[in-house]
Design a protein around this motif. Structure first.
Motif, PDB file in Angstrom:
ATOM      1  N   TRP A   1       0.855  -1.180   0.000  1.00  0.00           N
ATOM      2  CA  TRP A   1       0.000   0.000   0.000  1.00  0.00           C
ATOM      3  C   TRP A   1       0.895   1.235   0.000  1.00  0.00           C
ATOM      4  N   CYS A   2       0.419   2.305  -0.630  1.00  0.00           N
ATOM      5  CA  CYS A   2       1.138   3.577  -0.608  1.00  0.00           C
ATOM      6  C   CYS A   2       0.139   4.704  -0.417  1.00  0.00           C
ATOM      7  N   TYR A   3       0.403   5.546   0.577  1.00  0.00           N
ATOM      8  CA  TYR A   3      -0.395   6.744   0.824  1.00  0.00           C
ATOM      9  C   TYR A   3       0.325   7.929   0.211  1.00  0.00           C
TER      10      TYR A   3
ATOM     11  N   ILE B   1      -9.264   5.259  -2.367  1.00  0.00           N
ATOM     12  CA  ILE B   1      -8.547   3.995  -2.251  1.00  0.00           C
ATOM     13  C   ILE B   1      -8.586   3.360  -3.630  1.00  0.00           C
ATOM     14  N   LEU B   2      -7.429   3.303  -4.268  1.00  0.00           N
ATOM     15  CA  LEU B   2      -7.329   2.781  -5.633  1.00  0.00           C
ATOM     16  C   LEU B   2      -6.638   1.426  -5.586  1.00  0.00           C
ATOM     17  N   ARG B   3      -7.359   0.392  -5.981  1.00  0.00           N
ATOM     18  CA  ARG B   3      -6.812  -0.973  -6.000  1.00  0.00           C
ATOM     19  C   ARG B   3      -6.409  -1.329  -7.424  1.00  0.00           C
ATOM     20  N   LYS B   4      -5.284  -1.995  -7.538  1.00  0.00           N
ATOM     21  CA  LYS B   4      -4.830  -2.404  -8.855  1.00  0.00           C
ATOM     22  C   LYS B   4      -5.574  -3.670  -9.277  1.00  0.00           C
ATOM     23  N   LYS B   5      -6.140  -3.628 -10.470  1.00  0.00           N
ATOM     24  CA  LYS B   5      -6.821  -4.778 -11.051  1.00  0.00           C
ATOM     25  C   LYS B   5      -6.386  -4.851 -12.504  1.00  0.00           C
ATOM     26  N   ASN B   6      -5.804  -5.976 -12.903  1.00  0.00           N
ATOM     27  CA  ASN B   6      -5.281  -6.146 -14.262  1.00  0.00           C
ATOM     28  C   ASN B   6      -4.316  -5.014 -14.643  1.00  0.00           C
ATOM     29  N   GLY B   7      -3.496  -4.593 -13.675  1.00  0.00           N
ATOM     30  CA  GLY B   7      -2.478  -3.586 -13.936  1.00  0.00           C
ATOM     31  C   GLY B   7      -2.957  -2.146 -13.937  1.00  0.00           C
TER      32      GLY B   7
ATOM     33  N   ILE C   1       3.026  -1.237  -6.680  1.00  0.00           N
ATOM     34  CA  ILE C   1       2.054  -0.901  -5.635  1.00  0.00           C
ATOM     35  C   ILE C   1       0.720  -1.568  -5.941  1.00  0.00           C
ATOM     36  N   ASP C   2       0.136  -2.211  -4.923  1.00  0.00           N
ATOM     37  CA  ASP C   2      -1.160  -2.883  -5.081  1.00  0.00           C
ATOM     38  C   ASP C   2      -2.329  -1.958  -4.772  1.00  0.00           C
ATOM     39  N   VAL C   3      -2.168  -1.106  -3.766  1.00  0.00           N
ATOM     40  CA  VAL C   3      -3.229  -0.184  -3.362  1.00  0.00           C
ATOM     41  C   VAL C   3      -2.613   1.196  -3.159  1.00  0.00           C
ATOM     42  N   LEU C   4      -3.178   2.182  -3.845  1.00  0.00           N
ATOM     43  CA  LEU C   4      -2.727   3.570  -3.735  1.00  0.00           C
ATOM     44  C   LEU C   4      -3.857   4.369  -3.100  1.00  0.00           C
TER      45      LEU C   4
END
Length: 172
Positions: A103-105, A159-165, A132-135
């Protein structure tokens, strides 16, 4: 390249899902009003980050109950911090693959500060974002502060989650 950090929390449950290891980096130009961590605005606050710091963080991530690593600050996406953090997250990926999430804030906004031409973009930005998986993005805004929000300080933050890059906004 050098970077300082204000703290390492080995058992953090406030800055991301599950029990996490959190690195509070130093240096932030956002200077958000009523920031929860203003001492970290100074780029040389705290302790110099070294290879031994990376080794310490990798050891702290070892237990199976640790879900992942959180980068927080200060501002992880300051151009001065990104190259060091890129090396760290690459070491985490080498050691743990996708077993541990990252995660990155950031007070930056993904589209305007990190993907578009801005003072926050540097040679490490794209590679760092790939790891990063979650920004959690956006500056803290005092007028939108809410204690009801999970993993955010103000309603403008996403909260931005990575899905398919690709980062997509989570429903939280």
């Amino acid at each position: 390249m050098h970077m300082y950090y204000g703290a390492i929390k080995s058992c953090d449950i406030a800055n991301g899902e599950g029990v996490r290891v959190s690195l509070f980096v130093s240096g932030c130009r956002h200077a958000c009003k009523n920031c929860f961590n203003p001492e970290t605005w100074c780029f040389d606050y705290g302790t110099p980050y070294t290879e031994a710091t990376t080794e310490q963080l990798l050891r702290l991530l070892e237990p199976s109950y640790i879900r992942g690593l959180t980068l927080i600050g200060g501002e992880p996406m300051e151009p001065e911090n990104q190259p060091v953090l890129l090396e760290l997250v690459q070491a985490v990926r080498k050691a743990y693959g996708t077993e541990k999430d990252i995660w990155c804030y950031t007070g930056c906004v993904l589209e305007t500060d990190l993907l578009a031409d801005s003072p926050y973009r540097c040679d490490a930005t794209d590679a760092l974002l790939r790891e990063i998986d979650v920004l959690v993005d956006g500056p803290f805004v005092e007028g939108q502060k809410s204690l009801q929000l999970a993993f955010r300080g103000s309603a403008n933050q996403r909260i931005l989650r990575k899905k398919n890059g690709v980062f997509t906004e989570a429903n939280q």
